[in-house]
Design an enzyme around this catalytic site. Structure first.
Site, mmCIF file in Angstrom:
data_model
loop_
_atom_site.group_PDB
_atom_site.id
_atom_site.type_symbol
_atom_site.label_atom_id
_atom_site.label_comp_id
_atom_site.label_asym_id
_atom_site.label_seq_id
_atom_site.Cartn_x
_atom_site.Cartn_y
_atom_site.Cartn_z
ATOM 1 N N SER A 203 0.834 -1.199 0.000
ATOM 2 C CA SER A 203 0.000 0.000 0.000
ATOM 3 C C SER A 203 0.869 1.249 0.000
ATOM 4 O O SER A 203 1.978 1.255 0.559
ATOM 5 C CB SER A 203 -0.851 -0.023 1.268
ATOM 6 O OG SER A 203 -1.429 1.226 1.501
ATOM 7 N N TYR B 181 -1.674 -1.221 10.795
ATOM 8 C CA TYR B 181 -1.931 -1.778 9.460
ATOM 9 C C TYR B 181 -0.766 -1.464 8.526
ATOM 10 O O TYR B 181 -0.223 -2.340 7.852
ATOM 11 C CB TYR B 181 -3.239 -1.207 8.888
ATOM 12 C CG TYR B 181 -3.368 -1.402 7.397
ATOM 13 C CD1 TYR B 181 -3.629 -2.665 6.858
ATOM 14 C CD2 TYR B 181 -3.187 -0.338 6.503
ATOM 15 C CE1 TYR B 181 -3.723 -2.848 5.483
ATOM 16 C CE2 TYR B 181 -3.268 -0.513 5.133
ATOM 17 C CZ TYR B 181 -3.540 -1.768 4.625
ATOM 18 O OH TYR B 181 -3.608 -1.955 3.263
ATOM 19 N N LYS C 232 2.426 -3.865 6.452
ATOM 20 C CA LYS C 232 2.886 -3.832 5.052
ATOM 21 C C LYS C 232 4.398 -3.587 4.994
ATOM 22 O O LYS C 232 5.113 -4.211 4.205
ATOM 23 C CB LYS C 232 2.137 -2.754 4.269
ATOM 24 C CG LYS C 232 0.629 -2.978 4.160
ATOM 25 C CD LYS C 232 0.279 -4.244 3.402
ATOM 26 C CE LYS C 232 -1.211 -4.424 3.213
ATOM 27 N NZ LYS C 232 -1.586 -5.744 2.694
HETATM 28 P P1 NAD Z 1 -10.805 -7.090 1.073
HETATM 29 O O1 NAD Z 1 -10.994 -7.077 2.540
HETATM 30 O O2 NAD Z 1 -11.980 -6.804 0.203
HETATM 31 O O3 NAD Z 1 -10.162 -8.484 0.607
HETATM 32 C C1 NAD Z 1 -9.291 -9.217 1.409
HETATM 33 C C2 NAD Z 1 -9.803 -10.645 1.447
HETATM 34 O O4 NAD Z 1 -8.915 -11.416 2.273
HETATM 35 C C3 NAD Z 1 -11.203 -10.768 2.062
HETATM 36 O O5 NAD Z 1 -12.039 -11.497 1.186
HETATM 37 C C4 NAD Z 1 -10.962 -11.532 3.368
HETATM 38 O O6 NAD Z 1 -12.055 -12.374 3.691
HETATM 39 C C5 NAD Z 1 -9.685 -12.297 3.057
HETATM 40 N N1 NAD Z 1 -8.887 -12.652 4.236
HETATM 41 C C6 NAD Z 1 -8.485 -11.845 5.245
HETATM 42 N N2 NAD Z 1 -7.749 -12.550 6.127
HETATM 43 C C7 NAD Z 1 -7.687 -13.834 5.665
HETATM 44 C C8 NAD Z 1 -7.078 -15.032 6.128
HETATM 45 N N3 NAD Z 1 -6.401 -15.075 7.263
HETATM 46 N N4 NAD Z 1 -7.215 -16.157 5.390
HETATM 47 C C9 NAD Z 1 -7.912 -16.141 4.241
HETATM 48 N N5 NAD Z 1 -8.522 -15.042 3.748
HETATM 49 C C10 NAD Z 1 -8.409 -13.904 4.456
HETATM 50 O O7 NAD Z 1 -9.628 -6.062 0.743
HETATM 51 P P2 NAD Z 1 -9.151 -5.481 -0.644
HETATM 52 O O8 NAD Z 1 -9.539 -4.054 -0.698
HETATM 53 O O9 NAD Z 1 -9.519 -6.374 -1.754
HETATM 54 O O10 NAD Z 1 -7.565 -5.504 -0.403
HETATM 55 C C11 NAD Z 1 -6.776 -6.596 -0.806
HETATM 56 C C12 NAD Z 1 -5.349 -6.377 -0.331
HETATM 57 O O11 NAD Z 1 -4.870 -5.132 -0.840
HETATM 58 C C13 NAD Z 1 -5.189 -6.291 1.182
HETATM 59 O O12 NAD Z 1 -3.987 -6.930 1.540
HETATM 60 C C14 NAD Z 1 -5.097 -4.807 1.446
HETATM 61 O O13 NAD Z 1 -4.372 -4.514 2.612
HETATM 62 C C15 NAD Z 1 -4.377 -4.331 0.212
HETATM 63 N N6 NAD Z 1 -4.653 -2.919 -0.086
HETATM 64 C C16 NAD Z 1 -5.939 -2.498 -0.252
HETATM 65 C C17 NAD Z 1 -6.199 -1.163 -0.494
HETATM 66 C C18 NAD Z 1 -7.624 -0.646 -0.638
HETATM 67 O O14 NAD Z 1 -7.829 0.558 -0.560
HETATM 68 N N7 NAD Z 1 -8.621 -1.504 -0.876
HETATM 69 C C19 NAD Z 1 -5.148 -0.254 -0.607
HETATM 70 C C20 NAD Z 1 -3.839 -0.720 -0.452
HETATM 71 C C21 NAD Z 1 -3.613 -2.061 -0.207
HETATM 72 C C1 UD1 Z 2 -6.806 5.240 3.336
HETATM 73 C C2 UD1 Z 2 -5.969 4.604 4.402
HETATM 74 C C3 UD1 Z 2 -4.604 4.242 3.839
HETATM 75 C C4 UD1 Z 2 -4.737 3.371 2.605
HETATM 76 C C5 UD1 Z 2 -5.574 4.149 1.587
HETATM 77 C C6 UD1 Z 2 -5.804 3.368 0.337
HETATM 78 C C7 UD1 Z 2 -6.845 5.685 6.425
HETATM 79 C C8 UD1 Z 2 -6.529 6.620 7.558
HETATM 80 N N1 UD1 Z 2 -5.859 5.514 5.508
HETATM 81 O O1 UD1 Z 2 -6.238 6.499 3.139
HETATM 82 O O2 UD1 Z 2 -3.839 3.558 4.790
HETATM 83 O O3 UD1 Z 2 -3.477 3.102 2.063
HETATM 84 O O4 UD1 Z 2 -6.847 4.452 2.170
HETATM 85 O O5 UD1 Z 2 -6.769 2.415 0.549
HETATM 86 O O6 UD1 Z 2 -7.897 5.072 6.380
HETATM 87 N N2 UD1 Z 2 -12.281 11.752 3.289
HETATM 88 C C9 UD1 Z 2 -13.282 12.635 3.625
HETATM 89 N N3 UD1 Z 2 -14.446 12.134 4.129
HETATM 90 C C10 UD1 Z 2 -14.658 10.787 4.324
HETATM 91 C C11 UD1 Z 2 -13.621 9.887 3.957
HETATM 92 C C12 UD1 Z 2 -12.437 10.408 3.454
HETATM 93 O O7 UD1 Z 2 -13.137 13.853 3.472
HETATM 94 O O8 UD1 Z 2 -15.727 10.406 4.812
HETATM 95 C C13 UD1 Z 2 -11.036 12.285 2.690
HETATM 96 C C14 UD1 Z 2 -9.761 11.956 3.463
HETATM 97 O O9 UD1 Z 2 -9.487 12.941 4.426
HETATM 98 C C15 UD1 Z 2 -8.737 11.926 2.326
HETATM 99 C C16 UD1 Z 2 -9.539 11.428 1.126
HETATM 100 O O10 UD1 Z 2 -10.900 11.679 1.428
HETATM 101 O O11 UD1 Z 2 -8.270 13.210 2.043
HETATM 102 C C17 UD1 Z 2 -9.367 9.932 0.862
HETATM 103 O O12 UD1 Z 2 -9.647 9.228 2.056
HETATM 104 P P1 UD1 Z 2 -9.662 7.616 2.112
HETATM 105 O O13 UD1 Z 2 -10.565 7.100 1.054
HETATM 106 O O14 UD1 Z 2 -9.946 7.216 3.509
HETATM 107 O O15 UD1 Z 2 -8.174 7.207 1.689
HETATM 108 P P2 UD1 Z 2 -6.768 7.655 2.305
HETATM 109 O O16 UD1 Z 2 -6.916 8.773 3.238
HETATM 110 O O17 UD1 Z 2 -5.853 7.868 1.180
#
Ligand code: NAD
Ligand code: UD1
Length: 344
Positions: free
Chosen positions: A124, A149, A153
């Site tokens: 991330s 969290y 990573k």
């Molecule tokens: P998500 O929660 O939708 O998907 C993660 C999946 O992993 C879920 O289906 C959950 O049931 C499964 N899971 C969790 N722990 C498990 C375990 N111990 N064994 C088996 N399955 C398990 O999340 P996502 O948004 O699809 O994110 C996927 C990955 O990307 C994560 O590692 C997350 O940290 C990373 N990531 C997500 C974002 C974002 O904004 N969505 C941003 C940066 C990184």
């Molecule tokens: C979040 C995570 C970050 C992760 C990233 C991508 C937090 C604190 N950080 O950050 O670790 O890597 O998502 O998934 O959760 N905002 C509003 N109102 C809301 C929600 C958000 O104004 O109700 C604003 C926030 O202040 C920010 C922007 O929208 O400026 C995006 O927010 P968000 O979607 O939570 O993502 P990140 O802050 O980038």
């Protein structure tokens, strides 16, 4: 040979599974449904015409995981499984360290025993912490992740680098995602947050559908063009395709490689609200509130490395992201729970 997808019924995993199946790739999914629903598998089948192979397995359960490796000829792993709620991780750090770090160790050990040394890992932009200036580059320091969290990573990334260093047979790609939003254009799969959404786009779509009264814009006194926070929003399908490029590259080259996956463009909260209103002809009720603790002004990627080395470029626009997020929300007002939703 198959690709094993951990967390494959989650938000990003399910979109990646669809892209892989559409290319005719054999896919095996493991997920424990901690943050996803079995209905996702039906939706994947609807979109692709293929019933994905699925095991309800917790990645911490090495025996069950090893059985999956015994049953299938796994070529590579895309490792999405993990917990991802930043705020929750502050209150429950051990739960996060255990699931994300111990889970990854268990997976890597099983892979090693099975002789599969090819992995793509979901990292991330949070690893860049608070102090690095945007555009963020892969070689910037990543020590101050700002939440348990985020530290999971940072630690997993380091563990993967150490592993590649210890054994040159490993091919490892670390992908640092910026802010994934949007949904598959079919509106059959998308993000299904449980409870009150933490992230901006799901909050906007829930305001749009009337589930929440108004959006709180967290601060308008940041050092940005309109005072609201700037982020690099990326369409989840573009992100999914980035994984396919990474898997292809992994087979060519050993060692460890790290890539930002974003668009390279920063949009503010109000830019996103305006784009959503324009794309969907709808008004979003919002008010300016205090800053959210821990938030930064600006976060966007330098994507040169992924462009050049993975031959990957995002194709979807902010309008596409807004339209697809809204279509998903409208067609699935209660996410995957709403099986009777109108879908055309
Ligand atoms: P998500 O929660 O939708 O998907 C993660 C999946 O992993 C879920 O289906 C959950 O049931 C499964 N899971 C969790 N722990 C498990 C375990 N111990 N064994 C088996 N399955 C398990 O999340 P996502 O948004 O699809 O994110 C996927 C990955 O990307 C994560 O590692 C997350 O940290 C990373 N990531 C997500 C974002 C974002 O904004 N969505 C941003 C940066 C990184
Ligand atoms: C979040 C995570 C970050 C992760 C990233 C991508 C937090 C604190 N950080 O950050 O670790 O890597 O998502 O998934 O959760 N905002 C509003 N109102 C809301 C929600 C958000 O104004 O109700 C604003 C926030 O202040 C920010 C922007 O929208 O400026 C995006 O927010 P968000 O979607 O939570 O993502 P990140 O802050 O980038």
């Amino acid at each position: 040979m198959a690709i094993l997808i951990t967390g494959g019924t989650g938000y990003i995993g399910s979109h990646t599974v669809v892209e892989l199946l559409n290319l005719g790739t054999e896919v095996v999914i493991v997920d424990n449904y901690y943050n996803s629903k079995p209905e996702v598998l039906n939706r994947i089948k609807e979109i692709t015409g293929i019933e994905p192979t699925f095991y309800e397995v917790d990645i911490l359960d090495k025996e069950a995981l090893a059985e999956v490796f015994n049953k299938h000829r796994i070529q590579s792993v895309i490792h999405f499984a993990g917990y991802k709620a930043v705020g929750e991780s502050v209150g429950k750090p051990l739960m996060y360290y255990k699931n994300n770090i111990a889970g990854t160790i268990a997976l890597l050990e099983v892979m090693e025993e099975a002789g599969v040394k090819d992995i793509v890992f979901s990292s991330s932009a949070t690893v860049y912490g608070l102090d690095n200036p945007s555009p963020l580059k892969e070689n910037m320091p990543t020590m101050d992740a700002n939440s348990p969290y985020g530290y999971t990573k940072v630690v997993i990334e380091q563990m993967l680098r150490d592993l590649a260093h210890s054994d040159e047979e490993w091919s490892i790609t670390i992908l640092r995602y910026f802010n994934p939003i949007g949904a598959h254009q079919s509106a059959r799969i998308g993000e299904d947050p449980q409870g009150i959404p933490n992230n901006l786009m799901p909050y906007i779509t829930q305001v749009a559908i009337g589930k929440r009264e108004k959006l709180s814009v967290f601060g308008n006194d940041y050092d940005t063009h309109d005072g609201t926070g700037v982020r690099d929003y990326i369409h989840v399908v573009d992100l999914a395709i980035g994984h396919i490029r990474a898997i292809e590259k992994n087979t060519e080259k050993r060692g460890v490689k790290t890539y930002n996956l974003g668009t390279g463009i920063g949009y503010s909260v109000l830019d996103l609200v305006k784009a959503f209103e324009e794309a969907n002809d709808i008004t979003i009720n919002y008010e300016i509130t205090d800053r959210r603790p821990g938030d930064i002004d600006t976060c966007y990627a330098d994507v040169t490395l992924a462009n050049e080395e993975l031959n990957w470029r995002t194709e979807k626009t902010l309008m596409d992201m807004c339209r697809d997020s809204w279509n998903w929300q409208q067609n699935n007002p209660s996410g995957y729970d709403n099986l009777d939703a109108v879908t055309e």
